[in-house]
Write a protein that holds these residues in place. Structure first.
Motif, PDB file in Angstrom:
ATOM      1  N   SER A  66       0.822  -1.209   0.000  1.00  0.00           N
ATOM      2  CA  SER A  66       0.000   0.000   0.000  1.00  0.00           C
ATOM      3  C   SER A  66       0.859   1.263   0.000  1.00  0.00           C
ATOM      4  O   SER A  66       2.009   1.261   0.462  1.00  0.00           O
ATOM      5  CB  SER A  66      -0.913   0.023   1.232  1.00  0.00           C
ATOM      6  N   ARG A  67       0.275   2.325  -0.494  1.00  0.00           N
ATOM      7  CA  ARG A  67       0.852   3.663  -0.429  1.00  0.00           C
ATOM      8  C   ARG A  67      -0.062   4.482   0.472  1.00  0.00           C
ATOM      9  O   ARG A  67      -1.269   4.576   0.210  1.00  0.00           O
ATOM     10  CB  ARG A  67       0.931   4.272  -1.827  1.00  0.00           C
ATOM     11  N   ILE A  68       0.475   5.033   1.545  1.00  0.00           N
ATOM     12  CA  ILE A  68      -0.364   5.739   2.516  1.00  0.00           C
ATOM     13  C   ILE A  68       0.147   7.171   2.693  1.00  0.00           C
ATOM     14  O   ILE A  68       1.340   7.439   2.534  1.00  0.00           O
ATOM     15  CB  ILE A  68      -0.395   5.015   3.875  1.00  0.00           C
ATOM     16  N   PRO A  69      -0.740   8.094   3.064  1.00  0.00           N
ATOM     17  CA  PRO A  69      -0.284   9.464   3.300  1.00  0.00           C
ATOM     18  C   PRO A  69       0.480   9.575   4.610  1.00  0.00           C
ATOM     19  O   PRO A  69       0.247   8.792   5.543  1.00  0.00           O
ATOM     20  CB  PRO A  69      -1.590  10.260   3.361  1.00  0.00           C
ATOM     21  N   TYR A  70       1.416  10.515   4.664  1.00  0.00           N
ATOM     22  CA  TYR A  70       2.067  10.824   5.944  1.00  0.00           C
ATOM     23  C   TYR A  70       0.965  11.286   6.889  1.00  0.00           C
ATOM     24  O   TYR A  70       0.179  12.171   6.550  1.00  0.00           O
ATOM     25  CB  TYR A  70       3.116  11.912   5.760  1.00  0.00           C
ATOM     26  N   PRO A  71       0.850  10.700   8.079  1.00  0.00           N
ATOM     27  CA  PRO A  71      -0.293  11.001   8.941  1.00  0.00           C
ATOM     28  C   PRO A  71      -0.261  12.418   9.492  1.00  0.00           C
ATOM     29  O   PRO A  71       0.815  12.998   9.690  1.00  0.00           O
ATOM     30  CB  PRO A  71      -0.166   9.970  10.066  1.00  0.00           C
ATOM     31  N   PRO A  72      -1.424  12.984   9.779  1.00  0.00           N
ATOM     32  CA  PRO A  72      -1.478  14.318  10.367  1.00  0.00           C
ATOM     33  C   PRO A  72      -1.062  14.289  11.837  1.00  0.00           C
ATOM     34  O   PRO A  72      -0.934  13.225  12.444  1.00  0.00           O
ATOM     35  CB  PRO A  72      -2.962  14.692  10.242  1.00  0.00           C
ATOM     36  N   ALA A  73      -0.840  15.457  12.404  1.00  0.00           N
ATOM     37  CA  ALA A  73      -0.607  15.652  13.840  1.00  0.00           C
ATOM     38  C   ALA A  73       0.707  15.062  14.339  1.00  0.00           C
ATOM     39  O   ALA A  73       0.852  14.788  15.531  1.00  0.00           O
ATOM     40  CB  ALA A  73      -1.779  15.095  14.662  1.00  0.00           C
ATOM     41  N   THR A  74       1.662  14.838  13.430  1.00  0.00           N
ATOM     42  CA  THR A  74       2.967  14.345  13.859  1.00  0.00           C
ATOM     43  C   THR A  74       4.056  14.912  12.965  1.00  0.00           C
ATOM     44  O   THR A  74       3.835  15.178  11.781  1.00  0.00           O
ATOM     45  CB  THR A  74       3.039  12.807  13.834  1.00  0.00           C
ATOM     46  N   GLY A 109       4.758  -7.507  10.098  1.00  0.00           N
ATOM     47  CA  GLY A 109       3.957  -6.325  10.375  1.00  0.00           C
ATOM     48  C   GLY A 109       4.800  -5.112  10.713  1.00  0.00           C
ATOM     49  O   GLY A 109       5.975  -5.224  11.075  1.00  0.00           O
ATOM     50  N   ASN A 110       4.192  -3.941  10.579  1.00  0.00           N
ATOM     51  CA  ASN A 110       4.844  -2.673  10.883  1.00  0.00           C
ATOM     52  C   ASN A 110       3.877  -1.837  11.712  1.00  0.00           C
ATOM     53  O   ASN A 110       2.818  -1.421  11.225  1.00  0.00           O
ATOM     54  CB  ASN A 110       5.214  -1.948   9.580  1.00  0.00           C
ATOM     55  N   ASP A 111       4.217  -1.627  12.976  1.00  0.00           N
ATOM     56  CA  ASP A 111       3.402  -0.853  13.911  1.00  0.00           C
ATOM     57  C   ASP A 111       3.828   0.617  13.821  1.00  0.00           C
ATOM     58  O   ASP A 111       4.686   1.079  14.567  1.00  0.00           O
ATOM     59  CB  ASP A 111       3.613  -1.417  15.328  1.00  0.00           C
ATOM     60  N   LEU A 112       3.240   1.344  12.877  1.00  0.00           N
ATOM     61  CA  LEU A 112       3.596   2.754  12.712  1.00  0.00           C
ATOM     62  C   LEU A 112       3.186   3.547  13.954  1.00  0.00           C
ATOM     63  O   LEU A 112       2.121   3.321  14.531  1.00  0.00           O
ATOM     64  CB  LEU A 112       2.919   3.333  11.472  1.00  0.00           C
ATOM     65  N   THR A 113       4.053   4.488  14.347  1.00  0.00           N
ATOM     66  CA  THR A 113       3.885   5.198  15.619  1.00  0.00           C
ATOM     67  C   THR A 113       4.166   6.683  15.451  1.00  0.00           C
ATOM     68  O   THR A 113       5.185   7.063  14.873  1.00  0.00           O
ATOM     69  CB  THR A 113       4.849   4.626  16.671  1.00  0.00           C
ATOM     70  N   ARG A 114       3.246   7.512  15.955  1.00  0.00           N
ATOM     71  CA  ARG A 114       3.521   8.940  16.055  1.00  0.00           C
ATOM     72  C   ARG A 114       4.364   9.147  17.317  1.00  0.00           C
ATOM     73  O   ARG A 114       3.847   9.321  18.412  1.00  0.00           O
ATOM     74  CB  ARG A 114       2.220   9.727  16.156  1.00  0.00           C
ATOM     75  N   ARG A 115       5.685   9.110  17.156  1.00  0.00           N
ATOM     76  CA  ARG A 115       6.560   9.067  18.330  1.00  0.00           C
ATOM     77  C   ARG A 115       6.460  10.328  19.177  1.00  0.00           C
ATOM     78  O   ARG A 115       6.552  10.273  20.408  1.00  0.00           O
ATOM     79  CB  ARG A 115       8.019   8.850  17.893  1.00  0.00           C
ATOM     80  N   ASP A 116       6.265  11.475  18.543  1.00  0.00           N
ATOM     81  CA  ASP A 116       6.145  12.702  19.327  1.00  0.00           C
ATOM     82  C   ASP A 116       4.877  12.702  20.178  1.00  0.00           C
ATOM     83  O   ASP A 116       4.908  13.107  21.349  1.00  0.00           O
ATOM     84  CB  ASP A 116       6.213  13.943  18.429  1.00  0.00           C
ATOM     85  N   LEU A 117       3.772  12.200  19.631  1.00  0.00           N
ATOM     86  CA  LEU A 117       2.547  12.121  20.426  1.00  0.00           C
ATOM     87  C   LEU A 117       2.682  11.087  21.539  1.00  0.00           C
ATOM     88  O   LEU A 117       2.148  11.263  22.639  1.00  0.00           O
ATOM     89  CB  LEU A 117       1.349  11.777  19.536  1.00  0.00           C
ATOM     90  N   PRO A 203      12.697   7.260  12.204  1.00  0.00           N
ATOM     91  CA  PRO A 203      11.710   8.065  11.482  1.00  0.00           C
ATOM     92  C   PRO A 203      11.505   7.651  10.037  1.00  0.00           C
ATOM     93  O   PRO A 203      12.412   7.142   9.377  1.00  0.00           O
ATOM     94  CB  PRO A 203      12.289   9.481  11.572  1.00  0.00           C
ATOM     95  N   LEU A 204      10.296   7.917   9.561  1.00  0.00           N
ATOM     96  CA  LEU A 204       9.943   7.799   8.152  1.00  0.00           C
ATOM     97  C   LEU A 204       9.471   9.162   7.668  1.00  0.00           C
ATOM     98  O   LEU A 204       8.821   9.901   8.415  1.00  0.00           O
ATOM     99  CB  LEU A 204       8.821   6.772   7.953  1.00  0.00           C
ATOM    100  N   VAL A 205       9.797   9.482   6.419  1.00  0.00           N
ATOM    101  CA  VAL A 205       9.360  10.743   5.820  1.00  0.00           C
ATOM    102  C   VAL A 205       8.689  10.447   4.492  1.00  0.00           C
ATOM    103  O   VAL A 205       8.761   9.327   3.967  1.00  0.00           O
ATOM    104  CB  VAL A 205      10.546  11.720   5.630  1.00  0.00           C
ATOM    105  N   SER A 206       8.029  11.451   3.952  1.00  0.00           N
ATOM    106  CA  SER A 206       7.358  11.280   2.663  1.00  0.00           C
ATOM    107  C   SER A 206       8.348  10.818   1.601  1.00  0.00           C
ATOM    108  O   SER A 206       9.463  11.344   1.497  1.00  0.00           O
ATOM    109  CB  SER A 206       6.710  12.597   2.238  1.00  0.00           C
TER     110      SER A 206
END
Length: 225
Positions: A66-74, A109-117, A203-206
């Protein structure tokens, strides 16, 4: 037939290796700090901490490729490579010897995480939900039915290895995880359990392409738009 005020959303499913049928997802559980070096990396003590759990909604799951957008609020999205266990039988209050019978299969699996939040939540002693349970935060590869032995687990970002360990490095084995979780909730077919991540989260970036590899299983790959 029960009348609904609006159409029910379809069941989220994942592909199964070698089969036409798909695996329907009921709930998604995740284990925190289940590799000693990652526990230390995050400020924990692997010798003293029992397993703890958090959840993601079923519709946070997206398939490999899948191709997903960089999530908001992080501003600090992190990858976390994990073995995912697919549950195929019901059970509660299980011993470790009983727990293994619930395993239907496994996936990368990949547990994506908003590390700052997550850091903010830890600092204020608030729940982790918005750092872990956001949209498209659980990347899962095709589920392979049957058992898995010790295997290498890796995370590769844009061709560079970021995480590397073996499943035998887990502090809590899969039967121990299932047994502990079954004393908190009743498990049922369709449940997924993310079993924790090795050290080296980052970290991951666009534009990044992130692949989780568990030896013997199909990969879980995601592109960040």
């Amino acid at each position: 037939m029960v009348a609904l005020v609006f159409p029910a959303l379809p069941t989220v499913t994942l592909p199964v290796t070698g089969r036409a049928e798909r695996f329907p997802i009921r709930r998604v559980f995740c284990v925190g700090r289940n590799y000693a070096e990652h526990s230390r990396e995050m400020g924990g003590d692997p010798e003293a901490e029992p397993p703890f759990f958090f959840t993601k909604p079923a519709d946070a799951v997206v398939e490999s490729g899948s191709r997903i957008p960089y999530p908001p609020a992080t501003a600090n999205l992190h990858h976390e490579a994990e073995l995912v266990v697919a549950i195929g039988r019901s059970g509660a209050m299980l011993t470790e010897s009983e727990a293994e019978a619930l395993v239907w299969g496994h996936a990368s699996g990949n547990d994506l995480t908003r590390r700052d939040l997550q850091a903010q939540a830890k600092a204020t002693r608030r729940p982790w939900d918005m750092s872990k349970a956001f949209d498209k935060s659980a990347i899962v590869g095709s589920i392979r039915p049957g058992p898995i032995g010790d295997a290498a687990i890796r995370c590769i970002v844009n061709g560079t290895q970021r995480q590397s360990a073996r499943l035998s490095d887990m502090v809590w084995s899969v039967p121990a995880i299932i047994a502990a979780l079954s004393k908190l909730v009743s498990l049922a077919p369709g449940d997924l359990i993310f079993t924790g991540t090795p050290a080296g989260v980052g970290p991951l970036v666009s534009g990044d392409i992130c692949t989780v590899e568990v030896e013997g299983l199909p990969h879980a790959t995601v592109t960040i738009a």
